[in-house]
Design a protein around this motif. Structure first.
Motif, PDB file in Angstrom:
ATOM      1  N   GLY A   1       0.790  -1.221   0.000  1.00  0.00           N
ATOM      2  CA  GLY A   1       0.000   0.000   0.000  1.00  0.00           C
ATOM      3  C   GLY A   1       0.823   1.272   0.000  1.00  0.00           C
ATOM      4  N   ASP A   2       2.161   1.139  -0.008  1.00  0.00           N
ATOM      5  CA  ASP A   2       2.990   2.349  -0.055  1.00  0.00           C
ATOM      6  C   ASP A   2       2.871   2.999  -1.437  1.00  0.00           C
ATOM      7  N   THR A   3       3.505   4.127  -1.595  1.00  0.00           N
ATOM      8  CA  THR A   3       3.399   4.872  -2.848  1.00  0.00           C
ATOM      9  C   THR A   3       3.851   4.044  -4.041  1.00  0.00           C
ATOM     10  N   LEU A   4       4.944   3.312  -3.906  1.00  0.00           N
ATOM     11  CA  LEU A   4       5.424   2.475  -5.003  1.00  0.00           C
ATOM     12  C   LEU A   4       4.442   1.355  -5.331  1.00  0.00           C
ATOM     13  N   TYR A   5       3.826   0.814  -4.308  1.00  0.00           N
ATOM     14  CA  TYR A   5       2.836  -0.252  -4.519  1.00  0.00           C
ATOM     15  C   TYR A   5       1.728   0.262  -5.430  1.00  0.00           C
ATOM     16  N   ASP A   6       1.189   1.409  -5.086  1.00  0.00           N
ATOM     17  CA  ASP A   6       0.106   1.986  -5.884  1.00  0.00           C
ATOM     18  C   ASP A   6       0.572   2.357  -7.285  1.00  0.00           C
ATOM     19  N   GLU A   7       1.814   2.729  -7.410  1.00  0.00           N
ATOM     20  CA  GLU A   7       2.372   3.128  -8.702  1.00  0.00           C
ATOM     21  C   GLU A   7       2.622   1.924  -9.613  1.00  0.00           C
TER      22      GLU A   7
ATOM     23  N   HIS B   1      -1.575  -1.975  -9.926  1.00  0.00           N
ATOM     24  CA  HIS B   1      -2.683  -1.927 -10.885  1.00  0.00           C
ATOM     25  C   HIS B   1      -2.209  -1.534 -12.284  1.00  0.00           C
ATOM     26  N   PRO B   2      -1.272  -0.613 -12.423  1.00  0.00           N
ATOM     27  CA  PRO B   2      -0.786  -0.315 -13.771  1.00  0.00           C
ATOM     28  C   PRO B   2      -0.143  -1.518 -14.471  1.00  0.00           C
TER      29      PRO B   2
ATOM     30  N   ALA C   1      -1.144  -4.666 -14.438  1.00  0.00           N
ATOM     31  CA  ALA C   1      -2.203  -5.428 -15.105  1.00  0.00           C
ATOM     32  C   ALA C   1      -2.699  -4.688 -16.337  1.00  0.00           C
ATOM     33  N   GLY C   2      -2.828  -3.384 -16.234  1.00  0.00           N
ATOM     34  CA  GLY C   2      -3.258  -2.597 -17.389  1.00  0.00           C
ATOM     35  C   GLY C   2      -2.296  -2.734 -18.555  1.00  0.00           C
ATOM     36  N   ARG C   3      -1.008  -2.728 -18.251  1.00  0.00           N
ATOM     37  CA  ARG C   3      -0.015  -2.909 -19.321  1.00  0.00           C
ATOM     38  C   ARG C   3      -0.055  -4.322 -19.893  1.00  0.00           C
ATOM     39  N   LEU C   4      -0.208  -5.308 -19.007  1.00  0.00           N
ATOM     40  CA  LEU C   4      -0.284  -6.693 -19.477  1.00  0.00           C
ATOM     41  C   LEU C   4      -1.472  -6.908 -20.404  1.00  0.00           C
ATOM     42  N   LEU C   5      -2.581  -6.252 -20.102  1.00  0.00           N
ATOM     43  CA  LEU C   5      -3.784  -6.434 -20.907  1.00  0.00           C
ATOM     44  C   LEU C   5      -3.607  -5.977 -22.346  1.00  0.00           C
ATOM     45  N   GLN C   6      -2.597  -5.184 -22.610  1.00  0.00           N
ATOM     46  CA  GLN C   6      -2.317  -4.775 -23.984  1.00  0.00           C
ATOM     47  C   GLN C   6      -1.839  -5.969 -24.816  1.00  0.00           C
TER      48      GLN C   6
ATOM     49  N   ALA D   1      -9.203  -6.552  -9.881  1.00  0.00           N
ATOM     50  CA  ALA D   1      -9.699  -7.512 -10.866  1.00  0.00           C
ATOM     51  C   ALA D   1     -10.906  -6.954 -11.614  1.00  0.00           C
ATOM     52  N   ASP D   2     -11.761  -6.229 -10.904  1.00  0.00           N
ATOM     53  CA  ASP D   2     -12.893  -5.584 -11.575  1.00  0.00           C
ATOM     54  C   ASP D   2     -12.398  -4.578 -12.611  1.00  0.00           C
ATOM     55  N   ASN D   3     -11.336  -3.869 -12.287  1.00  0.00           N
ATOM     56  CA  ASN D   3     -10.762  -2.925 -13.238  1.00  0.00           C
ATOM     57  C   ASN D   3     -10.155  -3.666 -14.438  1.00  0.00           C
ATOM     58  N   ASP D   4      -9.534  -4.821 -14.191  1.00  0.00           N
ATOM     59  CA  ASP D   4      -9.000  -5.623 -15.291  1.00  0.00           C
ATOM     60  C   ASP D   4     -10.119  -6.019 -16.248  1.00  0.00           C
ATOM     61  N   VAL D   5     -11.257  -6.416 -15.696  1.00  0.00           N
ATOM     62  CA  VAL D   5     -12.407  -6.800 -16.515  1.00  0.00           C
ATOM     63  C   VAL D   5     -12.906  -5.599 -17.312  1.00  0.00           C
ATOM     64  N   ARG D   6     -12.999  -4.446 -16.666  1.00  0.00           N
ATOM     65  CA  ARG D   6     -13.452  -3.234 -17.345  1.00  0.00           C
ATOM     66  C   ARG D   6     -12.530  -2.907 -18.525  1.00  0.00           C
ATOM     67  N   LEU D   7     -11.208  -2.957 -18.273  1.00  0.00           N
ATOM     68  CA  LEU D   7     -10.242  -2.670 -19.342  1.00  0.00           C
ATOM     69  C   LEU D   7     -10.328  -3.701 -20.463  1.00  0.00           C
TER      70      LEU D   7
END
Length: 119
Positions: A61-67, A70-71, A73-78, A93-99
């Motif tokens: 949950g630190d700043t690096l974790y958030d950075e 989730h990004p 998974a977004g990159r992997l989805l490409q 996971a819900d965001n992964d589905v949305r993307l």
């Protein structure tokens, strides 16, 4: 197909490392049947965890974790051809589905629905 396995990792764990590890094992459990069916399974944490550690991440949950998490998974989805969304509450996971849906990538909700994985 390259299939992103999406489901709870951090959700519902109160950041307990043992509970998070159990969630990762649950995600990984479906990797073998996917692989046997000829697919390449992928889990965002397989990429994000080593990147986070290499970047100096110290606490979930630190700043690096958030950075990073989730990004990733977004990159992997490409590059993914599909998503397998496992049950359980998870904003990530819900965001992964949305993307995936926005990109026209199929989303499966049960392993047996993935081509080659029935029965």
């Amino acid at each position: 197909m390259l299939i992103l396995i999406a489901g709870p990792y951090r959700s519902g764990t109160d950041d307990d490392p043992e509970k998070m590890a159990a969630n990762l094992r649950r995600l990984e459990k479906v990797s073998w049947p996917l692989f046997k069916a000829g697919h390449i399974p992928m889990i965002g944490e397989w990429i994000a965890l080593p990147v986070w550690h290499a970047a100096g991440g110290a606490q979930v949950g630190d700043t690096l974790y958030d950075e990073i998490f989730h990004p990733t998974a977004g990159r992997l989805l490409q590059f993914c051809d599909a998503v397998l969304r496992l049950a359980g509450s998870s904003k990530g996971a819900d965001n992964d589905v949305r993307l995936a849906k926005a990109r026209g990538i199929p989303v499966y909700y049960q392993l047996q629905d993935v081509p080659g994985c029935a029965g």
